[in-house]
Scaffold this active site. Sequence first.
Site, PDB file in Angstrom:
ATOM      1  N   ARG A 108      36.404 -13.790  -4.853  1.00 40.08           N
ATOM      2  CA  ARG A 108      37.834 -12.985  -5.983  1.00 40.08           C
ATOM      3  C   ARG A 108      38.225 -11.418  -5.326  1.00 40.08           C
ATOM      4  O   ARG A 108      36.848 -10.612  -4.680  1.00 40.08           O
ATOM      5  CB  ARG A 108      36.790 -12.325  -7.045  1.00 40.08           C
ATOM      6  CG  ARG A 108      36.631 -13.269  -8.357  1.00 40.08           C
ATOM      7  CD  ARG A 108      35.346 -13.621  -9.446  1.00 40.08           C
ATOM      8  NE  ARG A 108      34.989 -14.398 -10.166  1.00 40.08           N
ATOM      9  CZ  ARG A 108      34.893 -14.675 -10.838  1.00 40.08           C
ATOM     10  NH1 ARG A 108      34.151 -14.142 -11.415  1.00 40.08           N
ATOM     11  NH2 ARG A 108      34.306 -16.012 -11.794  1.00 40.08           N
TER      12      ARG A 108
ATOM     13  N   SER B  65       0.871  -1.566  -0.377  1.00 40.65           N
ATOM     14  CA  SER B  65       0.243   0.163  -0.046  1.00 40.65           C
ATOM     15  C   SER B  65       0.569   1.457   0.163  1.00 40.65           C
ATOM     16  O   SER B  65       1.835   0.994  -1.021  1.00 40.65           O
ATOM     17  CB  SER B  65      -1.295  -0.510   1.283  1.00 40.65           C
ATOM     18  OG  SER B  65      -1.771   0.804   1.315  1.00 40.65           O
TER      19      SER B  65
ATOM     20  N   ASP C 288      -9.226  -6.715  -2.887  1.00 42.35           N
ATOM     21  CA  ASP C 288      -8.489  -5.719  -2.177  1.00 42.35           C
ATOM     22  C   ASP C 288     -10.091  -4.465  -1.518  1.00 42.35           C
ATOM     23  O   ASP C 288     -10.144  -4.163  -3.345  1.00 42.35           O
ATOM     24  CB  ASP C 288      -7.382  -5.072  -2.803  1.00 42.35           C
ATOM     25  CG  ASP C 288      -7.011  -3.738  -2.172  1.00 42.35           C
ATOM     26  OD1 ASP C 288      -7.441  -3.328  -1.129  1.00 42.35           O
ATOM     27  OD2 ASP C 288      -5.547  -4.046  -2.224  1.00 42.35           O
TER      28      ASP C 288
END
Length: 308
Positions: free
Chosen positions: A308, A159, A243
């Site tokens: 490395r 949201s 929703d």
Amino acid sequence: MVTYVSALFYGFGGIVVAGVALLVAFQEKLVYVPVLPGLSKSYPITPARLNLIYEDIWLQSSDGVRLHAWFIKMFPECRGPTILFFQENAGNIAHRLEMVRIMIQKLKCNVFMLSYRGYGASEGYPSQQGIIKDAQAALDHLSGRTDIDTSRIVVFGRSLGGAVGAVLTKNNPDKVSALILENTFTSILDMAGVLLPFLKWFIGGSGTKSLKLLNFVVRSPWKTIDAIAEIKQPVLFLSGLQDEMVPPFHMKMLYAKAAARNPQCTFVEFPSGMHMDTWLSGGEVYWKTNLQFLEKYAPEKRKEDTGR
């Protein structure tokens, strides 16, 4: 007849003027709700209540506001991805602890939970520009830590938190690996008409038919639709189709805007997901979706790479 029409016109005009006056005066209280009705501003629980390993973190935003956060780890030496978690507009980070507890278990990650200014134990008063500064302070803190893999910082926002996260991700392509958005709006300008229907004629984003006459009075427009278009990092969109607060088409619009320029976008719908419970109603599918996204875009370094 003329008198009746005039009265109707002036009556409607009065309602609009009153509504605009309320919007100008109280808009921050509509957008930002640090204290839920009937509750206090303080945290009802801490991570310790859920037996979580955590640190109390105190930060200072670039404008001097003192901020509080919790940094929660799965275990002390966890080198998994770190989720920078941005909450919704209401309540405080303690109200999200149960979800975060499960997130840590399912995703094998660390979670950094920031209290926006004016929320929880943080000082100050919420505003868009202020919260943008707060989010940057949180990210800068994480980026400077030596006990996490800073190449695996992922922003999660639901949201309002999605709007915050989108701006932060856009502004920090070198610090944020990926972004996860859940049930986020295109802009507060577009949400004005959802929350107060009469405002849709006067306030709106670029994709609406609104006259936009009153856009200038909105102090926290949160134009997620604009920020998302500039993000180059991978983005996962999690949309709850039930929703009840942010219309699901907002998430579809955000995805369409992002995917037009960014091929690393993924959109996943959860048919029974509501605004706050998509993570719960989505069950294992929800967590598997998040885990696969993290494994793909914030992977663990191979031993030959670290040597490395």
